[in-house]
Design a protein around this motif. Structure first.
Motif, mmCIF file in Angstrom:
data_model
loop_
_atom_site.group_PDB
_atom_site.id
_atom_site.type_symbol
_atom_site.label_atom_id
_atom_site.label_comp_id
_atom_site.label_asym_id
_atom_site.label_seq_id
_atom_site.Cartn_x
_atom_site.Cartn_y
_atom_site.Cartn_z
ATOM 1 N N THR A 6 36.398 -35.802 18.244
ATOM 2 C CA THR A 6 36.938 -35.530 16.914
ATOM 3 C C THR A 6 37.070 -36.810 16.108
ATOM 4 O O THR A 6 36.742 -36.858 14.925
ATOM 5 C CB THR A 6 38.315 -34.847 17.043
ATOM 6 N N GLU A 7 37.521 -37.882 16.738
ATOM 7 C CA GLU A 7 37.727 -39.145 16.045
ATOM 8 C C GLU A 7 36.416 -39.750 15.569
ATOM 9 O O GLU A 7 36.370 -40.403 14.538
ATOM 10 C CB GLU A 7 38.443 -40.124 16.977
ATOM 11 N N THR A 8 35.336 -39.542 16.317
ATOM 12 C CA THR A 8 34.084 -40.193 15.971
ATOM 13 C C THR A 8 33.173 -39.306 15.118
ATOM 14 O O THR A 8 32.080 -39.709 14.776
ATOM 15 C CB THR A 8 33.334 -40.611 17.248
ATOM 16 N N ALA A 9 33.605 -38.074 14.813
ATOM 17 C CA ALA A 9 32.787 -37.194 13.990
ATOM 18 C C ALA A 9 32.620 -37.808 12.600
ATOM 19 O O ALA A 9 33.578 -38.298 12.013
ATOM 20 C CB ALA A 9 33.437 -35.823 13.881
ATOM 21 N N PRO A 10 31.382 -37.795 12.046
ATOM 22 C CA PRO A 10 31.173 -38.372 10.714
ATOM 23 C C PRO A 10 31.929 -37.598 9.644
ATOM 24 O O PRO A 10 32.216 -36.403 9.796
ATOM 25 C CB PRO A 10 29.655 -38.261 10.517
ATOM 26 N N ALA A 11 32.240 -38.280 8.554
ATOM 27 C CA ALA A 11 33.041 -37.678 7.490
ATOM 28 C C ALA A 11 32.297 -36.559 6.765
ATOM 29 O O ALA A 11 32.921 -35.663 6.199
ATOM 30 C CB ALA A 11 33.454 -38.760 6.494
ATOM 31 N N PHE A 12 30.971 -36.605 6.758
ATOM 32 C CA PHE A 12 30.168 -35.593 6.071
ATOM 33 C C PHE A 12 29.064 -35.104 7.008
ATOM 34 O O PHE A 12 28.542 -35.872 7.813
ATOM 35 C CB PHE A 12 29.536 -36.169 4.805
ATOM 36 N N LYS A 13 28.711 -33.843 6.867
ATOM 37 C CA LYS A 13 27.645 -33.271 7.701
ATOM 38 C C LYS A 13 26.286 -33.317 7.016
ATOM 39 O O LYS A 13 25.254 -33.374 7.677
ATOM 40 C CB LYS A 13 27.985 -31.819 8.062
ATOM 41 N N ARG A 14 26.286 -33.255 5.682
ATOM 42 C CA ARG A 14 25.021 -33.311 4.936
ATOM 43 C C ARG A 14 25.248 -34.120 3.669
ATOM 44 O O ARG A 14 26.126 -33.799 2.870
ATOM 45 C CB ARG A 14 24.528 -31.909 4.580
ATOM 46 N N VAL A 15 24.464 -35.162 3.477
ATOM 47 C CA VAL A 15 24.611 -36.030 2.315
ATOM 48 C C VAL A 15 23.257 -36.282 1.666
ATOM 49 O O VAL A 15 22.207 -36.137 2.304
ATOM 50 C CB VAL A 15 25.256 -37.392 2.680
ATOM 51 N N GLY A 228 26.198 -50.281 6.052
ATOM 52 C CA GLY A 228 27.123 -49.768 5.043
ATOM 53 C C GLY A 228 27.268 -48.261 5.078
ATOM 54 O O GLY A 228 28.382 -47.734 5.018
ATOM 55 N N ILE A 229 26.157 -47.536 5.199
ATOM 56 C CA ILE A 229 26.204 -46.068 5.185
ATOM 57 C C ILE A 229 26.932 -45.557 6.424
ATOM 58 O O ILE A 229 27.810 -44.697 6.343
ATOM 59 C CB ILE A 229 24.786 -45.479 5.129
ATOM 60 N N GLU A 230 26.570 -46.104 7.562
ATOM 61 C CA GLU A 230 27.184 -45.679 8.820
ATOM 62 C C GLU A 230 28.686 -45.963 8.810
ATOM 63 O O GLU A 230 29.492 -45.152 9.284
ATOM 64 C CB GLU A 230 26.511 -46.416 9.985
ATOM 65 N N GLY A 231 29.067 -47.106 8.240
ATOM 66 C CA GLY A 231 30.487 -47.457 8.159
ATOM 67 C C GLY A 231 31.275 -46.481 7.313
ATOM 68 O O GLY A 231 32.391 -46.078 7.673
ATOM 69 N N ILE A 232 30.708 -46.066 6.183
ATOM 70 C CA ILE A 232 31.388 -45.118 5.301
ATOM 71 C C ILE A 232 31.575 -43.777 6.008
ATOM 72 O O ILE A 232 32.641 -43.152 5.937
ATOM 73 C CB ILE A 232 30.594 -44.938 3.991
ATOM 74 N N LEU A 233 30.540 -43.338 6.714
ATOM 75 C CA LEU A 233 30.636 -42.072 7.444
ATOM 76 C C LEU A 233 31.720 -42.123 8.512
ATOM 77 O O LEU A 233 32.315 -41.101 8.870
ATOM 78 C CB LEU A 233 29.282 -41.732 8.086
ATOM 79 N N ALA A 234 31.986 -43.331 9.029
ATOM 80 C CA ALA A 234 33.034 -43.511 10.042
ATOM 81 C C ALA A 234 34.403 -43.772 9.409
ATOM 82 O O ALA A 234 35.389 -43.970 10.119
ATOM 83 C CB ALA A 234 32.658 -44.659 10.973
ATOM 84 N N GLY A 235 34.449 -43.813 8.060
ATOM 85 C CA GLY A 235 35.718 -44.039 7.377
ATOM 86 C C GLY A 235 36.041 -45.500 7.146
ATOM 87 O O GLY A 235 37.179 -45.843 6.809
ATOM 88 N N ASN A 236 35.050 -46.375 7.303
ATOM 89 C CA ASN A 236 35.262 -47.812 7.111
ATOM 90 C C ASN A 236 34.454 -48.306 5.909
ATOM 91 O O ASN A 236 33.822 -47.535 5.208
ATOM 92 C CB ASN A 236 34.850 -48.575 8.377
ATOM 93 N N GLY A 237 34.451 -49.614 5.716
ATOM 94 C CA GLY A 237 33.610 -50.210 4.691
ATOM 95 C C GLY A 237 34.277 -50.279 3.329
ATOM 96 O O GLY A 237 35.396 -49.805 3.121
ATOM 97 N N THR A 238 33.559 -50.880 2.387
ATOM 98 C CA THR A 238 34.040 -51.054 1.019
ATOM 99 C C THR A 238 33.182 -50.207 0.098
ATOM 100 O O THR A 238 31.955 -50.345 0.083
ATOM 101 C CB THR A 238 33.946 -52.535 0.609
ATOM 102 N N TYR A 239 33.837 -49.339 -0.676
ATOM 103 C CA TYR A 239 33.084 -48.440 -1.556
ATOM 104 C C TYR A 239 34.049 -47.824 -2.558
ATOM 105 O O TYR A 239 35.270 -47.971 -2.437
ATOM 106 C CB TYR A 239 32.390 -47.331 -0.749
ATOM 107 N N THR A 240 33.490 -47.134 -3.539
ATOM 108 C CA THR A 240 34.292 -46.390 -4.513
ATOM 109 C C THR A 240 33.899 -44.923 -4.448
ATOM 110 O O THR A 240 32.709 -44.603 -4.384
ATOM 111 C CB THR A 240 34.051 -46.911 -5.946
ATOM 112 N N THR A 241 34.889 -44.045 -4.462
ATOM 113 C CA THR A 241 34.628 -42.609 -4.510
ATOM 114 C C THR A 241 34.901 -42.098 -5.920
ATOM 115 O O THR A 241 35.968 -42.346 -6.476
ATOM 116 C CB THR A 241 35.531 -41.853 -3.517
ATOM 117 N N VAL A 242 33.912 -41.419 -6.497
ATOM 118 C CA VAL A 242 34.088 -40.753 -7.788
ATOM 119 C C VAL A 242 34.339 -39.286 -7.499
ATOM 120 O O VAL A 242 33.542 -38.643 -6.815
ATOM 121 C CB VAL A 242 32.849 -40.926 -8.683
ATOM 122 N N HIS A 243 35.454 -38.751 -7.987
ATOM 123 C CA HIS A 243 35.909 -37.423 -7.571
ATOM 124 C C HIS A 243 36.429 -36.630 -8.752
ATOM 125 O O HIS A 243 36.539 -37.134 -9.873
ATOM 126 C CB HIS A 243 37.015 -37.570 -6.519
ATOM 127 N N GLY A 244 36.797 -35.383 -8.478
ATOM 128 C CA GLY A 244 37.333 -34.510 -9.513
ATOM 129 C C GLY A 244 38.784 -34.793 -9.788
ATOM 130 O O GLY A 244 39.455 -35.507 -9.069
#
Length: 244
Positions: A6-15, A228-244
């Protein structure tokens, strides 16, 4: 399922991963830089091996940009079609790099050219993703006057992607250009409306509006950051989220 799984599951299944054409030219001023294409392909492979279903849209600015051609006196529709063909060349290059790493990949073009890639059929593309093939959507939307940012948002919506990952030269969205201003501040999260009102330059307005209407998060990160991509999927890294 174990706690570890559960801890290592990526944040998104399809991107959907959106990459500018300029990102593929490395330190060159023009064209394709094979080592850079290979590096990005390795990052895509690392995410693919996490079980994430990956779609891609690649721009064509390293070969030809329709707006620039139009600004130099070329008729806009013709210039845009030329830009769309440039995206097909980049998609084929990325396909070659991915398949060289053992990742089954399909290039799917909005402009039919059956000898080199598949035509865009939504249900077929979804099936490719379900079979864990990487789908690279080429030739934009197939229409002039639409950018590859808009094409990426359209395809991500059609494919029911959970987010768009946009790789850029900077590690997120800033209130002003960080290359010109030392006091530029990076946002961790920013709304679609703020992006539009403040003209933050994340994507063009049509793409932002389409993402907002479909509640599709945008993750803006730096392609220069290793893994960078792998880190974001794991919940790490530096990035900006644009959201509703």
């Amino acid at each position: 399922m174990s706690d570890q799984a559960t801890e290592t599951a990526p944040a998104f299944k399809r991107v959907l991963l959106k990459i500018s054409g300029e990102a593929l030219m490395g330190d060159q001023g023009f064209g394709l830089h094979p080592p850079t294409v290979e590096r990005i392909a390795r990052e895509v492979k690392a995410c693919h091996e996490l079980g994430v279903e990956i779609a891609m849209v690649i721009g064509g600015g390293n070969i030809f940009r329709g707006l620039q051609g139009s600004a130099q006196g070329m008729e806009r529709t013709t210039a845009d079609y030329m830009g769309m063909l440039a995206t097909v060349m980049n998609a084929l290059a990325m396909q070659g790099a991915l398949e060289g790493l053992g990742i089954h990949t399909r290039v799917i073009s909005a402009i039919p050219m059956d000898q080199v890639c598949e035509p865009y059929i939504r249900r077929r593309a979804v099936r490719h993703l379900e079979k864990k093939r990487v789908c690279i959507f080429a030739a934009g939307t197939g229409n002039p006057y639409f950018t590859t940012d808009t094409a990426a948002t359209l395809r991500a919506s059609e494919m029911s992607c959970e987010a768009i990952f946009k790789g850029t030269k900077v590690d997120g969205v800033y209130d002003k250009d960080p290359a010109k201003h030392d006091d530029a501040v990076r946002y961790d999260r920013v709304s679609y409306d703020e992006v539009l009102q403040k003209r933050l330059g994340v994507m063009d307005a049509s793409a932002i509006a389409l993402a907002r209407d479909n509640n599709l998060p945008l993750v803006i990160f730096s392609l220069d950051e290793p893994n960078g991509i792998e880190g974001i999927l794991a919940g790490n890294g530096t990035y900006t989220t644009v959201h509703g």
